[in-house]
Write a protein that holds these residues in place. Structure first.
Motif, short mmCIF file in Angstrom:
data_model
loop_
_atom_site.label_atom_id
_atom_site.label_comp_id
_atom_site.label_asym_id
_atom_site.label_seq_id
_atom_site.Cartn_x
_atom_site.Cartn_y
_atom_site.Cartn_z
N MET A 109 0.77 -1.24 -0.06
CA MET A 109 0.00 0.15 0.15
C MET A 109 0.84 1.20 0.01
O MET A 109 0.50 2.32 -0.45
CB MET A 109 -1.02 -0.14 1.14
N ALA A 110 2.15 1.33 0.49
CA ALA A 110 3.04 2.41 0.31
C ALA A 110 3.30 2.65 -0.98
O ALA A 110 3.77 3.64 -1.10
CB ALA A 110 4.17 2.13 1.44
N LEU A 111 3.25 1.49 -1.88
CA LEU A 111 3.60 1.75 -3.16
C LEU A 111 2.44 2.45 -3.88
O LEU A 111 2.94 3.22 -4.96
CB LEU A 111 4.19 0.48 -3.71
N SER A 112 1.47 2.47 -3.52
CA SER A 112 0.22 2.89 -4.17
C SER A 112 -0.12 4.35 -3.84
O SER A 112 -0.09 4.52 -2.47
CB SER A 112 -1.03 2.07 -3.86
N PRO A 113 -0.52 5.13 -4.80
CA PRO A 113 -0.87 6.53 -4.64
C PRO A 113 -2.39 6.44 -4.33
O PRO A 113 -2.88 7.62 -3.80
CB PRO A 113 -0.68 7.32 -5.97
N VAL A 166 10.90 -1.27 7.93
CA VAL A 166 10.88 -0.68 9.22
C VAL A 166 9.37 0.13 9.38
O VAL A 166 9.22 0.94 8.50
CB VAL A 166 12.13 0.45 9.67
N ASP A 167 8.97 -0.02 10.45
CA ASP A 167 7.78 0.81 10.79
C ASP A 167 7.95 2.05 11.46
O ASP A 167 8.03 2.22 12.64
CB ASP A 167 6.82 -0.09 11.98
N GLN A 168 8.18 3.01 10.65
CA GLN A 168 8.60 4.38 11.08
C GLN A 168 7.56 5.08 12.02
O GLN A 168 7.84 5.84 12.89
CB GLN A 168 8.87 5.29 9.78
N LYS A 169 6.43 4.95 11.80
CA LYS A 169 5.29 5.55 12.51
C LYS A 169 5.46 4.99 14.01
O LYS A 169 5.18 5.87 15.00
CB LYS A 169 3.70 4.91 12.14
N ALA A 170 5.75 3.60 14.20
CA ALA A 170 5.95 3.22 15.47
C ALA A 170 7.03 3.99 16.21
O ALA A 170 7.15 3.97 17.53
CB ALA A 170 6.06 1.63 15.48
N ILE A 171 8.01 4.15 15.69
CA ILE A 171 9.34 4.34 16.44
C ILE A 171 9.59 5.99 16.17
O ILE A 171 10.53 6.74 16.96
CB ILE A 171 10.46 3.89 15.65
N ALA A 282 6.82 9.10 8.01
CA ALA A 282 6.50 7.79 7.80
C ALA A 282 6.62 7.59 6.44
O ALA A 282 5.41 7.91 5.93
CB ALA A 282 5.66 7.17 8.75
N GLY A 283 7.56 6.72 5.77
CA GLY A 283 7.05 6.40 4.27
C GLY A 283 6.18 5.42 4.26
O GLY A 283 5.58 4.96 3.21
#
Length: 285
Positions: A109-113, A166-171, A282-283
Motif C-alpha cells: 500500500m505504501a507503493l500505491s498513490p 521498518v515501521d517508522q510510525k511506531a518508532i 513515515a514512508g
C-alpha cells in the motif's frame, strides 16, 4: 504538489515582514527553530534513531519504466507471510537498533498513490503474488546501514520491488517530534560548494502582476545546527492571486558546516527533508 503549495501560499508569504513589525524576526525564528530541534526529541531521532535519506523503494530501471502509477492499482493476489515482530538495523560503524516491522500488505500500500479500497479493472492491477523478508542497503542520517526489507514479486511486472520494512510510525519521525509538516515554501535544497559555502535553493510566493522583488538569504549559526531563512520586503496587507517563484543564492558560513544539521527557519525541519522526504515522515503511510 510542491509548486501548487507555493502558489496557494503566495498571499501568506507576502505578508511577512523582515523588520519584525508584523511578526517575529529571522533571529527570533532561528532561536525558536534551534530550541525546538534540541528539546522536541528531533535531534535524538536524527543522531540516534532511524532516518532514511533515500527512497524506501528499490527496483530495476525496467520495472520503474513499466509502472503506471496514475492508472493502476496494487492488489494482493497470493498468500503473504506473517512478518516478524521485530528486526534489526545494522550500521556500518557497528551500531544496531531493533525496530518494529510493517506487513507486506502495508509495504504494498505504501507503493500505491490510491486508498486501499479503490478498485481497478483486472487488467489495471499490479498483482502481488509473493513477499520475501530480506535486507537491503540504505543511506541514513547515521551513515550506510543494512535494513530489513520486503521483496515484493508481481505476476505482471518484470522484476521485484524491495521496500524497507521498518515501521517508522511506531518508532517516531522528525515531523512528529517537531510538530510541523513540509510545505512548498522556504528553503528547499542546498549544495555544499566547500566547507563554508552553501548553494541554497528556495521557493516563495508573489502576487500576479507584481514587480519582482529582492529576496535575501539569512543564516544563523549555532554549534550543532545552521538555520537558513528568507528575508523579503514588506508588501502590505491583504490577499491576492499568487504564483510560486523560485530562486537560489550562495551563503557563506563563519565556520565550516561539518556535521551540523541545516534547518529551515519556517518549518524548523532539516532542509534534507525536501530532497529525501522519507527522512521526516513515515514512508509507510
Amino acid at each position: 504538489m510542491v509548486r501548487l503549495a507555493s502558489i496557494l501560499l503566495a498571499a501568506v508569504l507576502l505578508l511577512g515582514d523582515s523588520s519584525g513589525l508584523l511578526g517575529p524576526t529571522f533571529e527570533e525564528n532561528a532561536t525558536q527553530a534551534v530550541s525546538t530541534w534540541r528539546t522536541s526529541g528531533a535531534a535524538e531521532i536524527w543522531h540516534e534513531g532511524f532516518v532514511p535519506l533515500e527512497d524506501l523503494r528499490k527496483m530495476s530501471q525496467k520495472v520503474s519504466e513499466d509502472i503506471d502509477y496514475e492508472w493502476h492499482g496494487w492488489v494482493v493476489a497470493g498468500p503473504l507471510p506473517t512478518p516478524p515482530a521485530e528486526a534489526q538495523v545494522h550500521w556500518d560503524g557497528g551500531a544496531t537498533m531493533r525496530v518494529p516491522v510493517i506487513t507486506p500488505r502495508e509495504a504494498l500500500m505504501a507503493l500505491s498513490p490510491w486508498p486501499e479500497n479503490m478498485t481497478f479493472p483486472d487488467n489495471k492491477q499490479y498483482k502481488l503474488t509473493r513477499a520475501t523478508f530480506t535486507t537491503r542497503r540504505l543511506k541514513t542520517s547515521r551513515g550506510m546501514a543494512t535494513v530489513p526489507a520486503w521483496r515484493l514479486s508481481f505476476s505482471n511486472l518484470p522484476g521485484p520491488i524491495d521496500y524497507v520494512a521498518v515501521d517508522q510510525k511506531a518508532i517516531g519521525t522528525i515531523e512528529d517530534a517537531v510538530g510541523h509538516r513540509l510545505t512548498g515554501e522556504g528553503i528547499t535544497d542546498l549544495e555544499l560548494l566547500d566547507e563554508r559555502t552553501l548553494l541554497v535553493k528556495y521557493d516563495y510566493g508573489v502576487c500576479v502582476g507584481d514587480e519582482p522583488f529582492d529576496v535575501t538569504l539569512r543564516a544563523g549559526e549555532r554549534p550543532v545546527v545552521v538555520v537558513l531563512g528568507l528575508e523579503m520586503p514588506y508588501r502590505g496587507y491583504g490577499f491576492c492571486a499568487g504564483v510560486g517563484n523560485s530562486g537560489q543564492g550562495v551563503v557563506r558560513l563563519d565556520e565550516p558546516l561539518g556535521d551540523r544539521v541545516v534547518l529551515d527557519e519556517w518549518s524548523m525541519l532539516p532542509v534534507l527533508c525536501h530532497r529525501a522526504q522519507n527522512a521526516c515522515h513515515a514512508g509507510n503511510g
